[in-house]
Design an enzyme around this catalytic site. Structure first.
Site, short mmCIF file in Angstrom:
data_model
loop_
_atom_site.label_atom_id
_atom_site.label_comp_id
_atom_site.label_asym_id
_atom_site.label_seq_id
_atom_site.Cartn_x
_atom_site.Cartn_y
_atom_site.Cartn_z
N GLU A 108 -50.32 10.41 -29.68
CA GLU A 108 -51.35 9.84 -30.55
C GLU A 108 -51.17 10.25 -32.03
OE1 GLU A 108 -55.05 9.02 -27.52
OE2 GLU A 108 -55.09 10.91 -28.62
N GLU A 147 -52.86 5.52 -21.26
CA GLU A 147 -54.05 6.24 -20.83
C GLU A 147 -55.19 5.25 -20.64
OE1 GLU A 147 -55.21 9.54 -23.25
OE2 GLU A 147 -53.19 10.43 -23.27
#
Length: 635
Positions: free
Chosen positions: A200, A276
């Site tokens: 991320e 995710e």
């Protein structure tokens, strides 16, 4: 003697003929016969071709689930992986926590519960592929996002950038880590089909050279499988890396439509992957227990697959933030994560089945085309008899067994304490003492929570919101003490460079800086408790002086089973069973029990130590259920 080409034309001609003959032989040689038999069908690996993933020459869907080996007792790895396989998933994903694997600079630990290679090979044995997420930053609701705290000894440290102090440390860590990972790759006969580049980073994005650096660091050390990035909606636009497949993190179908449209515009026709899909969420102390309805989960998972996307369930099984590994968030207010990493995931913290598991097993079973293996039986739980502590050691009495304190003119933060071979202190508590001769207003910056004492009497707390406290009128020589807890370093956000713990800067009384501190490192490792022999403890008084350690014993006559420890009447502290740190408890909730795995118990007498900060209860109770409001299926 040397020989000359001009003097030996016959020898020169012979040499040229040998070279020509060798070239012709090599051209006709079947190189495939030189590749080991087990690798002959493993030439291409996982590839992104058009809209599809291909594993060798076959279309491949990634149906993945996340389990973190460091959050699950090693003895239960197989149980959790078999349950994953029985749910119809084909791929395991796991993070690799740098801070646990290199607790001191240059000293690596891949033993016991940190045996990454054993975990990956066990997944292969069970029939699961693996996507590895080695960081170096992993977020994962871990202290400092999995980065080691000794990095913060450098006052100019810039984490997650190409700052020399950071990349030099990453290079040394990756040198060691990748030597273990490379042989586990698909093209080397292992189960690892893809590797994620950082985590991320688009949400952080402080250095455009950083992600290319991490990509090159992986490739230079022998990573040859498909590379991925992973970003949420806030960072996707900045997380794209040339030559790396972008994937997305989300929880709603609305986000799915937005992010897949964006991905198509940026990287064209490529396989879609939700790295995710959040099956639940983590909890913070003082907040609610987060839940996500199983019907909503099934609906979103179905929509993701129907949209032609591969998927990874984060988390499939969350496990536990044993010890002090939990992280924190600090946007408006500082909020530390609870010990349980139950996450309202597909399996509970103790590995039990849920409504989510049953619905997802039916779903994946309907599209797998082959019968799924039967789910393993549930592990038994046991409500053991309560434990009443019989011995006690106040913190003030314990200090004399800890050796000489660190003496300093000014306060020293936790990371810069001269302990642990010059690596500072990573976790736990730290006690500051100094002498004062007057009353007044005490002020300073305490990270994260400091209990203030005049001699041995508690007068209140300092934290992020409360930065001043009145010290009452005193006479003569008085000891001022502050017991500071590192409740967890921030794991996500732009302020990870500012996560030093303890007293930060000067401590002031009536605006005058205090001097001459005595500092005790209370890391509460196993070696910490070895200093307290049985002769150091005393009988538990009717009114114990707190903070204090309490000692009791749990007697088990049969094979030990999982249980949950309930601390009614206790307020805030940490529990240790047979030297294992179960984690923190705090009566503000939402977590009401601590998970105690059966393998950490033994038949016979089990040592129980509780460190309590403010209010001790009468006993420790054991129950079969975690009191987190989870609907569990009992087979």
């Amino acid at each position: 003697t040397t020989w000359s080409l001009r003097r030996r034309p016959g020898r020169t001609l012979g040499l040229l003929l040998l070279v020509a003959l060798g070239f012709l032989v090599l051209r006709r040689l079947d190189w495939s016969t030189l590749v080991p038999l087990r690798l002959r069908h493993r030439q291409l690996g996982l590839q992104a071709k058009g809209w599809n993933f291909m594993l060798e020459d076959s279309t491949f869907w990634i149906f993945g689930g996340s389990i973190h080996y460091f959050r699950v007792p090693r003895e239960y790895w197989r149980d959790r992986l078999l349950k994953m396989k029985a749910c119809g998933l084909n791929t395991l994903t796991t993070y690799v926590p740098w801070n646990l694997h290199e607790p001191e600079r240059g000293k690596f630990d891949f033993s016991g519960n940190l045996d990454l290679e054993a975990f990956v090979l066990m997944a292969a044995e069970i029939g699961l592929w693996v996507i590895l997420r080695p960081g170096p930053y992993i977020c994962s609701e871990m202290d400092l996002g999995g980065l080691p705290s000794w990095l913060l000894q450098d006052p100019g440290m810039r984490l997650r950038t190409t700052y020399k102090g950071f990349t030099e440390a990453v290079d040394l860590y990756f040198d060691h880590l990748m030597s273990r990972v490379v042989p586990l790759q698909y093209k080397r006969g292992g189960p690892i089909i893809a590797v994620q580049v950082e985590n991320e980073y688009g949400s952080y994005s402080k250095d455009p050279a950083y992600m290319p650096y991490v990509k090159k660091a992986l490739e230079d050390r022998g990573i040859v499988e498909l590379l991925l990035t992973s970003d949420n909606k806030d960072g996707l636009s900045k997380g794209i890396v040339q030559g790396v497949l972008a994937t997305i993190n989300l929880q709603s179908t609305h986000e799915l439509q937005l992010l897949t449209t964006f991905l198509f515009n940026v990287q064209g026709t490529q396989p879609k992957m939700v790295m995710e899909y959040w099956t639940g969420w983590f909890d913070s102390w003082g907040g609610p227990h987060n839940i996500l309805d199983s019907s909503e989960v099934l609906k979103t998972v179905s929509a993701i697959v129907d949209a032609g996307s591969s998927i990874n369930l984060y988390m499939f099984h969350g496990g536990t933030n044993f010890g002090f590994m939990n992280g924190a968030m600090h946007f408006h207010d500082y909020k530390s994560d609870v010990t349980s990493y139950d996450y309202d995931a597909v399996l509970t913290e103790a590995g039990d089945y849920t409504a989510k598991y049953m619905k997802l097993r039916d779903f994946f079973g309907s599209i797998s085309g082959i019968p799924l293996p039967p789910p393993p039986d549930l592990l038994p739980k046991m409500p053991y008899e309560p434990v009443t502590p019989v011995l006690y050691l106040s913190l003030w009495d314990a200090l004399k067994y800890l050796g000489e304190p660190i003496k300093s003119e000014k306060p020293i933060n936790m990371e810069n304490l001269p302990v642990n071979g010059g690596n500072g202190q990573s976790f736990g508590y730290i006690l500051y003492e100094t002498s004062i001769t007057s009353s007044g207003i005490l002020s300073g910056h305490v990270h994260d929570r400091g209990q203030v004492f005049v001699n041995t009497v508690s007068i209140g707390f300092l934290d992020y919101k409360t930065t001043k406290i009145a010290v009452p009128l005193i006479q003569g020589y008085t000891v001022l003490r502050i017991l500071v807890e590192n409740r967890g370093r921030v794991n996500y956000g732009e302020n990870i460079d500012d996560q030093r713990k303890g007293l930060i800067g000067n401590l002031y009384l009536n605006d005058s800086p205090l001097k001459k501190f005595r500092i005790y490192s209370l890391d509460m490792k196993k070696s910490f408790f070895q200093r307290f022999g049985l002769d150091k403890w005393s009988s538990l008084p009717e009114t114990p002086t707190l903070p204090a350690f309490f000692l009791g014993s749990l007697s088990i006559s049969s094979t030990p089973c999982d249980t949950f420890l309930k601390l009614e009447g206790w307020e805030k502290g940490v529990v240790f069973i047979n030297g294992q740190n179960l984690g923190r408890y705090w009566n503000i909730g939402p977590q009401k029990t601590l998970y105690l795995p059966g393998p950490w118990l033994s038949s016979g007498i089990n040592q129980v130590i509780v460190f309590e900060e403010t209010m001790a209860g009468p006993a420790l109770q054991f129950t079969e259920t975690p009191h987190l409001g989870r609907n569990q299926y009992i087979k």
